[in-house]
Design a protein around this motif. Structure first.
Motif, PDB file in Angstrom:
ATOM      1  N   HIS A 286       0.736  -1.185   0.070  1.00  0.00           N
ATOM      2  CA  HIS A 286       0.063   0.069  -0.031  1.00  0.00           C
ATOM      3  C   HIS A 286       0.810   1.370  -0.012  1.00  0.00           C
ATOM      4  O   HIS A 286       1.912   1.087   0.437  1.00  0.00           O
ATOM      5  N   SER A 287       0.291   2.139  -0.533  1.00  0.00           N
ATOM      6  CA  SER A 287       1.146   3.443  -0.853  1.00  0.00           C
ATOM      7  C   SER A 287       1.644   4.388   0.518  1.00  0.00           C
ATOM      8  O   SER A 287       2.364   4.868   0.587  1.00  0.00           O
ATOM      9  N   ARG A 288       0.742   4.333   1.503  1.00  0.00           N
ATOM     10  CA  ARG A 288       0.710   4.987   2.749  1.00  0.00           C
ATOM     11  C   ARG A 288       0.708   6.643   2.427  1.00  0.00           C
ATOM     12  O   ARG A 288       1.485   7.275   3.011  1.00  0.00           O
ATOM     13  N   GLY A 319      -6.307  -0.212 -10.135  1.00  0.00           N
ATOM     14  CA  GLY A 319      -6.856  -0.629  -8.878  1.00  0.00           C
ATOM     15  C   GLY A 319      -6.328   0.628  -8.077  1.00  0.00           C
ATOM     16  O   GLY A 319      -7.375   1.192  -7.204  1.00  0.00           O
ATOM     17  N   PHE A 320      -5.423   1.248  -8.131  1.00  0.00           N
ATOM     18  CA  PHE A 320      -4.767   2.462  -7.574  1.00  0.00           C
ATOM     19  C   PHE A 320      -5.995   3.687  -7.930  1.00  0.00           C
ATOM     20  O   PHE A 320      -6.129   4.469  -7.143  1.00  0.00           O
ATOM     21  N   VAL A 321      -6.034   3.715  -9.281  1.00  0.00           N
ATOM     22  CA  VAL A 321      -6.807   4.745  -9.586  1.00  0.00           C
ATOM     23  C   VAL A 321      -8.103   4.751  -9.098  1.00  0.00           C
ATOM     24  O   VAL A 321      -8.650   5.902  -8.739  1.00  0.00           O
ATOM     25  N   ARG A 322      -8.620   3.776  -9.134  1.00  0.00           N
ATOM     26  CA  ARG A 322      -9.979   3.610  -8.503  1.00  0.00           C
ATOM     27  C   ARG A 322     -10.133   4.037  -7.377  1.00  0.00           C
ATOM     28  O   ARG A 322     -11.058   4.582  -6.699  1.00  0.00           O
ATOM     29  N   GLN A 323      -9.099   3.725  -6.394  1.00  0.00           N
ATOM     30  CA  GLN A 323      -9.084   4.006  -5.026  1.00  0.00           C
ATOM     31  C   GLN A 323      -9.154   5.644  -5.023  1.00  0.00           C
ATOM     32  O   GLN A 323      -9.784   6.250  -4.011  1.00  0.00           O
ATOM     33  N   MET A 324      -8.337   6.146  -5.675  1.00  0.00           N
ATOM     34  CA  MET A 324      -8.202   7.827  -5.793  1.00  0.00           C
ATOM     35  C   MET A 324      -9.601   8.083  -6.196  1.00  0.00           C
ATOM     36  O   MET A 324     -10.155   9.428  -5.751  1.00  0.00           O
ATOM     37  N   GLY A 403      -0.985   4.729  14.161  1.00  0.00           N
ATOM     38  CA  GLY A 403      -2.315   5.700  13.690  1.00  0.00           C
ATOM     39  C   GLY A 403      -2.573   5.203  12.317  1.00  0.00           C
ATOM     40  O   GLY A 403      -3.184   5.828  11.527  1.00  0.00           O
ATOM     41  N   TRP A 404      -2.534   3.900  12.027  1.00  0.00           N
ATOM     42  CA  TRP A 404      -2.710   3.640  10.499  1.00  0.00           C
ATOM     43  C   TRP A 404      -2.801   2.094  10.285  1.00  0.00           C
ATOM     44  O   TRP A 404      -1.915   1.337  11.064  1.00  0.00           O
ATOM     45  N   THR A 405      -3.724   1.786   9.478  1.00  0.00           N
ATOM     46  CA  THR A 405      -3.679   0.392   8.873  1.00  0.00           C
ATOM     47  C   THR A 405      -3.976   0.493   7.475  1.00  0.00           C
ATOM     48  O   THR A 405      -4.683   1.723   7.192  1.00  0.00           O
ATOM     49  N   TRP A 431     -13.976   6.791  16.881  1.00  0.00           N
ATOM     50  CA  TRP A 431     -12.791   6.123  16.965  1.00  0.00           C
ATOM     51  C   TRP A 431     -11.828   6.531  15.918  1.00  0.00           C
ATOM     52  O   TRP A 431     -10.648   6.559  16.143  1.00  0.00           O
ATOM     53  N   PHE A 432     -12.302   6.006  14.546  1.00  0.00           N
ATOM     54  CA  PHE A 432     -11.523   6.187  13.705  1.00  0.00           C
ATOM     55  C   PHE A 432     -11.032   7.414  13.399  1.00  0.00           C
ATOM     56  O   PHE A 432      -9.736   7.827  12.891  1.00  0.00           O
ATOM     57  N   HIS A 433     -11.888   8.468  13.718  1.00  0.00           N
ATOM     58  CA  HIS A 433     -11.503   9.793  13.405  1.00  0.00           C
ATOM     59  C   HIS A 433     -10.511   9.956  14.667  1.00  0.00           C
ATOM     60  O   HIS A 433      -9.410  10.933  13.896  1.00  0.00           O
ATOM     61  N   MET A 451     -19.572   2.551   4.549  1.00  0.00           N
ATOM     62  CA  MET A 451     -18.953   1.493   3.993  1.00  0.00           C
ATOM     63  C   MET A 451     -18.731   0.248   5.261  1.00  0.00           C
ATOM     64  O   MET A 451     -19.005  -0.914   5.263  1.00  0.00           O
ATOM     65  N   GLY A 452     -17.955   0.929   6.350  1.00  0.00           N
ATOM     66  CA  GLY A 452     -17.588  -0.002   7.493  1.00  0.00           C
ATOM     67  C   GLY A 452     -18.563  -0.669   8.184  1.00  0.00           C
ATOM     68  O   GLY A 452     -18.769  -1.620   8.716  1.00  0.00           O
ATOM     69  N   THR A 453     -19.690   0.361   8.416  1.00  0.00           N
ATOM     70  CA  THR A 453     -21.036  -0.311   9.089  1.00  0.00           C
ATOM     71  C   THR A 453     -22.173   0.050   7.983  1.00  0.00           C
ATOM     72  O   THR A 453     -21.803   0.338   6.871  1.00  0.00           O
TER      73      THR A 453
END
Ligand SMILES: Cc1cc2nc3c(=O)[nH]c(=O)nc-3n(C[C@H](O)[C@H](O)[C@H](O)COP(=O)(O)OP(=O)(O)OC[C@H]3O[C@@H](n4cnc5c(N)ncnc54)[C@H](O)[C@@H]3O)c2cc1C
Ligand code: SF4
Length: 560
Positions: A286-288, A319-324, A403-405, A431-433, A451-453
């Motif tokens: 992953h790009s981080r 895949g990467f462009v789609r995430q952006m 502070g990241w995953t 919590w995520f925030h 998405m997450g919930t």
């Protein structure tokens, strides 16, 4: 710079004097040092903002406001990354001859800006990504003290979103994604997607077994500015979660380039292992870069163009462009729904601050989206108390330490488990925030509520992302070191069935859930009873701040 310097009433601004390395490095400036003044917010750290409006001779105002930093229990690393980038940016602007007024204050942005504009006249600014900031600044916009310009950092205008998706739910990414590809011509040939299809997702779901080797995350040379920020964070925000280490994050312009190179080196393997999780490499390929992009130290367009120009295979680039483009999509949803306030969805009030001790700063009576009416508090396991479930503990370790995953632990472990335990979606979002270095309201809220919930129902996603142990075992190595056996004793799959059974009425009529609901209905009553036992036991144990342990013979009746 010369002549008169700015002077502000200490009582109005409660400003700390600028001393230390930053204070010594910044030149004193006065109102007449520039023909106009522009305030760049903490997430607009790029000179391209000024260039977009021909503000070539403008001075720049940058503000550190502790009232913002204290609103949430922000991870120390997040505060460190943001402030160190802003300080480096100030010095980089100054080195290019731009007058910089840098203010450190306890006051709010609105208070500081109205004070500054008394001397400078109306300040230029750019549309703010965060709703929280937009709301705070509304009176200044209305009174003309701030003159707002279009934000030059987004890849897509709102009209593309509205034309493809509309302004009412259901919002669907696919229509927007195709529209963006067609409008931009990215990976398109004669009006058709390169490679014959828009998505290569089916090629991007592989677990990672150690080969190809994953790169070590970059280590950056922390300089005196970084060290000063670290010391300040420890002194003033030491009670916040996590710790600060700026050798793990880019902060200067030079390091931003280093971070971009790292990401491009990872890109060839990004797609294939995008969904994999491993304790041997938290970041894999992953790009981080989300933090830098969200701060605009790195402009999204530059990143997309770099990916499009890379020799990486198409499944990775697409895949990467789609995430952006996902990033754009969530931002449009945030804007057109006023942060979901215009959506008709079930809502309930919630405790704020995600239970981090001593934090009540954001108490409110506002009800928050909660389609499934999930109201359990967030277990302390999310703040680092061990749960006994390795997938959860390993993911939380990453959050507390870095502070990241990457995306999949966020979605398929952290959100999944909170969902299966019926944690209030607002608490999880808070919590995520607080916990993630790349979190800002416009991006974290759609990602967690939508998405997450399943807090927005089908407004953003057709079905909830929930899964049992089979998924986690297939996509990660967590189960290998877990005290539970992923098939025999792990409670995850039972939690999954119990969740489906509890919320079956809310899912009735959703054709994407039809098979799952049929399967749960077919379960023997005795199994359903054990599913409920597992849910109550895991929920109550974690809410009591204790570890869940397997029963000695694997028989869950011992939990009842
Ligand atoms: C529950 C949950 C919460 C999230 N919270 C945030 C958040 O607070 N801030 C944030 O920036 N992203 C968030 N994301 C999206 C995504 O997980 C992160 O952007 C990504 O993991 C950051 O790591 P990376 O930079 O290595 O990204 P990569 O995996 O390398 O992806 C490339 C880039 O795409 C963008 N991106 C990818 N997915 C998304 C997405 N779903 N939404 C927006 N941008 C995306 C990011 O800018 C990222 O840098 C969240 C996702 C989930 C499921
Ligand atoms: S066995 Fe279950 S609890 Fe343990 S890591 Fe695997 S999925 Fe998580």
């Amino acid at each position: 710079m010369g002549g008169t310097t700015f002077s502000f009433s200490a009582t109005t601004l409660e400003a700390s004097s600028l001393d230390g390395v930053l204070g010594q490095s910044l030149q004193k400036v006065g109102p007449e040092d520039a023909t106009s003044w522009t305030w760049l917010a903490y997430d607009q750290l790029n000179e391209a903002f000024l260039e977009s409006q021909d503000l070539n001779t403008t001075g720049v105002v940058l503000i550190e406001s502790s009232s913002k930093a204290q609103r949430r229990p922000y991870h120390q690393q997040k505060l460190g990354v943001l402030l160190a980038n802003q300080r480096h940016f100030a010095l980089e602007l100054q080195a290019r001859g731009r007058p910089v007024l840098y203010l450190i204050t306890k006051a709010s942005y609105a208070e500081v800006l109205s004070e500054v504009s008394k001397t400078t006249g109306p300040l230029h600014c750019f549309h703010h990504a965060e709703r929280e900031l937009r709301k705070e600044l509304e009176p200044l916009m209305e009174s003309g003290l701030l003159v707002e310009h279009e934000h030059p950092g987004w890849l897509t205008p709102q009209s593309w979103f509205i034309e493809s998706v509309g302004t009412e739910p259901p919002f669907r990414m696919d229509a927007f994604y195709r529209k963006v590809r067609q409008q931009t011509g990215w990976m398109m040939e004669n009006g058709k997607p390169v490679g014959g299809k828009y998505s290569f997702d089916a090629e991007n779901r592989f677990p990672w077994k150690g080969d190809p080797p994953a790169p070590a995350p970059p280590v950056y040379d922390a300089d005196a500015i970084d060290r000063e920020v670290e010391a300040m964070i420890r002194a003033h925000y030491g009670e916040h979660p996590g710790s600060v280490d700026l050798s793990a994050q880019p902060t200067s312009a030079e390091q931003v380039e280093q971070a971009l190179h790292f990401a491009l080196d990872c890109l060839p393997n990004f797609g294939t292992y995008e969904d994999a999780m491993s304790e041997k490499s938290r970041g894999l390929f992953h790009s981080r870069l989300a933090t830098l992009v969200n701060l605009h130290r790195l402009m999204p367009r530059r990143l997309v163009e770099a990916a499009l120009g890379s020799p990486a295979p198409i499944n990775s680039v697409e895949g990467f462009v789609r995430q952006m483009i996902w990033r754009e999509y969530v931002r449009h949803i945030h804007e057109v729904t006023d942060g979901f306030r215009t959506l008709e969805v079930k809502r309930t009030p919630s405790r704020r601050g995600a239970g981090w001790e001593g934090f009540g700063a954001l108490e409110d009576d506002e009800p928050h989206p909660n389609h499934l009416l999930q109201t359990n508090p967030l277990p302390e396991a999310f703040w680092g108390k061990t749960s006994g479930m390795r997938c959860l503990d390993a993911s939380v370790e990453s959050v507390m330490e870095d502070g990241w995953t990457h995306h999949i632990p966020r979605l398929m472990v952290l959100s999944n488990i909170a969902n299966l335990l019926d944690v209030h979606p607002r608490e999880l979002t808070d919590w995520f925030h607080a916990g993630f270095i790349d979190a800002y309201d416009w991006v974290v809220e759609p990602n967690v509520f939508g998405m997450g919930t399943f807090a927005l129902g089908t407004a953003m996603m057709t079905k909830p992302y929930v899964a049992g142990s089979a998924y986690i075992n297939r996509m990660s190595d967590h189960c290998k070191t877990c005290q539970f056996h992923h098939k025999k004793t792990c409670p995850m799959t039972r939690l999954y069935w119990a969740y489906l059974n509890r919320h079956r009425e809310a899912f009735a009529g959703n054709h994407r859930m039809a098979i799952a609901l049929k399967n749960v209905a077919r379960r023997a009553d005795e199994e359903k009873a054990l599913d409920r036992v597992a849910f109550h036991h895991v929920r109550d144990t974690l809410l009591a701040g204790q570890e869940v342990r397997p029963t000695t013979d694997g028989d869950l009746r011992a939990w009842s």
